[in-house]
Design an enzyme around this catalytic site. Structure first.
Site, PDB file in Angstrom:
ATOM      1  N   CYS A   1     -71.969 -51.593 -13.216  1.00 19.79           N
ATOM      2  CA  CYS A   1     -73.008 -51.325 -14.218  1.00 19.79           C
ATOM      3  C   CYS A   1     -73.790 -52.590 -14.562  1.00 19.79           C
ATOM      4  O   CYS A   1     -74.566 -53.066 -13.745  1.00 19.79           O
ATOM      5  CB  CYS A   1     -72.417 -50.646 -15.453  1.00 19.79           C
ATOM      6  SG  CYS A   1     -73.697 -49.889 -16.496  1.00 19.79           S
TER       7      CYS A   1
ATOM      8  N   HIS B   1     -69.640 -46.167 -13.253  1.00 20.84           N
ATOM      9  CA  HIS B   1     -68.397 -46.730 -13.803  1.00 20.84           C
ATOM     10  C   HIS B   1     -67.171 -46.131 -13.120  1.00 20.84           C
ATOM     11  O   HIS B   1     -66.561 -45.196 -13.651  1.00 20.84           O
ATOM     12  CB  HIS B   1     -68.320 -46.474 -15.309  1.00 20.84           C
ATOM     13  CG  HIS B   1     -69.172 -47.381 -16.132  1.00 20.84           C
ATOM     14  ND1 HIS B   1     -68.728 -48.599 -16.601  1.00 20.84           N
ATOM     15  CD2 HIS B   1     -70.463 -47.257 -16.539  1.00 20.84           C
ATOM     16  CE1 HIS B   1     -69.707 -49.190 -17.293  1.00 20.84           C
ATOM     17  NE2 HIS B   1     -70.769 -48.391 -17.261  1.00 20.84           N
TER      18      HIS B   1
ATOM     19  N   GLU C   1     -64.239 -47.208 -13.046  1.00 20.07           N
ATOM     20  CA  GLU C   1     -63.015 -47.375 -13.855  1.00 20.07           C
ATOM     21  C   GLU C   1     -62.755 -46.184 -14.768  1.00 20.07           C
ATOM     22  O   GLU C   1     -61.630 -45.955 -15.180  1.00 20.07           O
ATOM     23  CB  GLU C   1     -63.067 -48.694 -14.654  1.00 20.07           C
ATOM     24  CG  GLU C   1     -63.907 -48.677 -15.926  1.00 20.07           C
ATOM     25  CD  GLU C   1     -65.417 -48.793 -15.677  1.00 20.07           C
ATOM     26  OE1 GLU C   1     -65.852 -48.693 -14.508  1.00 20.07           O
ATOM     27  OE2 GLU C   1     -66.150 -48.984 -16.665  1.00 20.07           O
TER      28      GLU C   1
END
Ligand code: MN
Length: 238
Positions: free
Chosen positions: A111, A216, A218
């Site tokens: 990001c 993202h 994660e």
């Protein structure tokens, strides 16, 4: 084989009694640990020269998400929506990227991290996509606070490192950004795009693993391809 140590950049915040802090969201650390890595936090506040010393001590880097890069660093348009600019963080991360590119140190950028990679290599950003990219999709996930929810598709360039790691040409991703890559930086290759043509991933070809994604991963660790990004970073460090 030793355990890869991954340097992780941090965000600025304040604690409950308004004292300045540097913080890291647990999701980044968990994704790294699940890929067999040791996360090592790198706080802002050191010089661009000192970042080269950090890189002697880590095997790879994770450039994390966060607020915006100072627009003057890329001759960007000022915009009222620009938020959380921390010059010390910009200095640290731009230095880390340039050194990692020069010294072929593996990195994954996420990001804001992808935007930092682009600016570090001389590229520019849209400082507010909604007002600057005609026909832009919703990239900021305004309707959801569920960060794991897919928001739009990305098309992955066949033959790219990203394609090799994900094993897919199309991927549904979350999207929690209001800025994005405008003009690509030198030495970078755009390897994924959204249906509105916005660049969603770039890579440094001459690096064991130099990949930056605008989404993202994660927050999408339920999906094997998203876990594979962290695993590929770990594998490149060995
Ligand atoms: Mn997006």
């Amino acid at each position: 084989m030793s355990t890869p140590v991954i340097g992780v950049t941090m965000s600025h915040s304040v604690n409950k009694v308004e004292m300045p802090t540097q913080v890291i969201l647990e999701a980044y650390l968990e994704a790294l640990r699940n890929a067999g890595c040791i996360p090592l936090l790198i706080p802002s506040g050191i010089s661009e020269e000192q970042t080269r010393e950090i890189l002697i001590r880590v095997d790879g880097l994770l450039l994390t998400g966060g607020g915006d890069i100072a627009p003057q660093l890329f001759q960007g348009d000022q915009h009222a929506a620009v938020y959380d600019v921390y010059p010390q963080r910009d200095t640290l991360e731009i230095g880390l990227v340039r050194a990692a590119v020069d010294e072929r140190i593996p990195f994954l950028a996420i990001c804001r991290g992808a935007q930092v990679v682009n600016v570090a290599m001389g590229g520019t950003l849209y400082t507010h996509i909604d007002d600057q990219l005609a026909g832009a999709l919703d990239h900021h996930g305004a309707e959801t606070r569920d960060f794991s929810k897919p928001v739009h598709d990305v098309h992955i360039t066949l033959g790219s490192r990203l394609h090799e790691v994900l094993g897919l040409a199309e991927l549904k991703v979350n999207s929690l950004h209001h800025q994005g890559i405008k003009r690509l930086g030198q030495g970078l290759v755009a390897v994924a795009s959204a249906p509105d043509s916005l660049i969603e991933a770039v890579e440094v070809p001459d690096n064991p693993f130099g990949v930056a994604v605008q989404w993202h991963p994660e927050w999408m660790q339920q999906d094997a391809p998203q876990r594979a990004l962290f695993q590929a970073l770990a594998d490149a460090c060995e």
